[in-house]
Write a protein that holds these residues in place. Structure first.
Motif, PDB file in Angstrom:
ATOM      1  N   GLU A  44       0.811  -1.217   0.000  1.00  0.00           N
ATOM      2  CA  GLU A  44       0.000   0.000   0.000  1.00  0.00           C
ATOM      3  C   GLU A  44       0.846   1.269   0.000  1.00  0.00           C
ATOM      4  OE1 GLU A  44      -2.728  -0.281   3.247  1.00  0.00           O
ATOM      5  OE2 GLU A  44      -3.877  -1.910   2.324  1.00  0.00           O
ATOM      6  N   ASP A  45       2.121   1.159   0.333  1.00  0.00           N
ATOM      7  CA  ASP A  45       2.996   2.329   0.376  1.00  0.00           C
ATOM      8  C   ASP A  45       3.832   2.492  -0.889  1.00  0.00           C
ATOM      9  OD1 ASP A  45       2.199   2.996   3.012  1.00  0.00           O
ATOM     10  OD2 ASP A  45       3.541   1.427   3.784  1.00  0.00           O
ATOM     11  N   GLU A  50      -0.046   3.771  -5.905  1.00  0.00           N
ATOM     12  CA  GLU A  50      -0.598   5.001  -5.324  1.00  0.00           C
ATOM     13  C   GLU A  50      -2.085   5.168  -5.603  1.00  0.00           C
ATOM     14  OE1 GLU A  50      -0.081   9.891  -5.578  1.00  0.00           O
ATOM     15  OE2 GLU A  50       1.288   8.570  -6.699  1.00  0.00           O
ATOM     16  N   TYR A 104      -1.900   4.745  -1.234  1.00  0.00           N
ATOM     17  CA  TYR A 104      -1.956   5.841  -0.264  1.00  0.00           C
ATOM     18  C   TYR A 104      -2.683   7.078  -0.765  1.00  0.00           C
ATOM     19  CZ  TYR A 104       2.337   7.196  -2.821  1.00  0.00           C
ATOM     20  OH  TYR A 104       3.260   7.501  -3.800  1.00  0.00           O
TER      21      TYR A 104
END
Length: 370
Positions: A44-45, A50, A104
């Motif tokens: 997720e990072d 994104e 994110y």
């Protein structure tokens, strides 16, 4: 997660998967089976995620466009083992699923939220993201998708309805919008039992449009009650032209232009509009003997179009706004495209067979994963 797949029996040992009975599509055996797919990794990072989400599919269905995709994959798997065909292939373009991970910069969705495809076309939904169909692989169970290719659904839309909603609703809403129907005009809907036509009929009935439906199939009294006050008119597929007592129409909606175009323009009023969103014979193997008798002579068609100031309109899916309207108009207590039957994953072959080999089906066959 156990998912439904096409199995390349040249590369996969049948004892390594759960094989299901073969299904025949256009004379070609389709090898169906169940395989186990683990949740794919999704950071997720990571910058590449994104604007992306990971979706776990809860249910899916197949549209007519998927028929050619399945057949081409099966034929490729029958070739020599050096043909680069994969060991497994997947299919399905309508689905409902839940967000299980997100990048994110994804603020539009929450973890656990149910979503369906946004197939908006022709404008890209996001810079650098292609418009149109979201996936051809809904049966894969896990889908990494750009956030702009999904849309939320309300709680009162159940998974069976949601799994067959996007493309039919987005397409039909677009078609009805683009022909700019007036309240005193007559509409004709062809191939009345097709999924797209059923969505169109639902849309026209809700607007109070004088609607006639052409069909080559028998309808039960219960099915006919679904479409009232629209008028049902049964025709012989082999007729060179439709009966004169059918009358003339301001607008004709046609999901298969290669079956109906010449007969349709002969049924239209001066200044009428004809709109189509697809064609039947998307693969050479789909052609039937009756199709050869279908009159579609370009000179006759264009002469009629010119003399009567007719408009021929092509439609590919619809806009984001069309899908939003379709969702907002959905009412589970009123007529909507019926669900023919829902299937468990162990009934995967029956689901495929019902989808493509049952002429009398009304509404979609749905594969439920959860």
């Amino acid at each position: 997660m156990k998912v439904l797949a096409l199995i390349n029996t040249n590369l996969v040992l049948e004892e390594d998967v759960t094989m299901l009975p073969d299904v025949s599509i256009a004379g070609t055996p389709i090898h169906c089976g169940l395989i186990e797919l683990e949740r794919p990794s999704f950071n997720e990072d990571a910058s590449e995620n994104e604007h992306f989400v990971l979706v776990k599919v809860d249910a899916f269905s197949c549209n007519y466009r998927d028929k050619a995709i399945i057949l081409k994959a099966a034929l490729k798997m029958q070739e020599d083992v050096n043909s680069q065909a994969p060991p497994f292939d997947y299919f399905g373009s309508d689905f409902v699923g839940r967000i299980v991970a997100k990048g994110y910069s994804v603020d539009e969705f929450e973890i656990g939220q149910r979503v369906i495809p946004n197939c908006a076309y022709p404008d890209p939904p996001f810079p650098g993201v292609a418009p149109g169909a979201v996936t051809n692989e809904a049966s894969k169970g896990w889908l990494r998708l750009h956030k702009s290719k999904l849309i939320k659904i309300p709680e009162h839309m159940n998974n069976a309805v949601a799994a067959g909603f996007s493309i039919g609703s987005q397409t039909s809403t677009s078609m009805v919008r683009r022909v700019n129907l007036k309240q005193n005009e007559r509409a004709l809907v062809l191939s009345g039992r097709s999924n797209t036509s059923m969505f169109i009929i639902n849309n026209l009935i809700s607007k109070g449009i004088d609607t006639t439906i052409l069909t080559t199939s028998e309808w039960t009294p219960e099915e006919q009650a679904l479409i009232r006050p629209a008028k049902l008119h049964k025709v012989d597929r082999n007729m060179q032209k439709w009966e004169e007592d059918l009358g003339e129409f301001d607008v004709v909606f046609d999901p298969y232009f290669d079956l109906h175009l010449e007969k349709a323009v002969n049924q239209m009023k001066v200044g009428g509009r004809y709109i189509t969103c697809g064609y039947k014979n998307q693969h050479p193997a789909f052609s039937e003997n009756e199709d050869e008798k279908t009159p579609n002579h370009l000179k006759n068609i264009m002469l009629k179009v010119m003399l009567n100031n007719l408009s021929l309109i092509g439609n590919c899916i619809g806009t984001w706004g069309d899908l939003e309207k379709g969702i907002s108009d959905y009412n589970e207590n009123e007529f909507i495209v019926p669900i023919d039957r829902s299937y468990s994953i162990e009934e995967g072959s029956a689901f495929v067979d019902r989808t493509y080999n049952t002429r009398g089906r009304l509404g979609k066959a749905i594969m439920l994963y959860d």
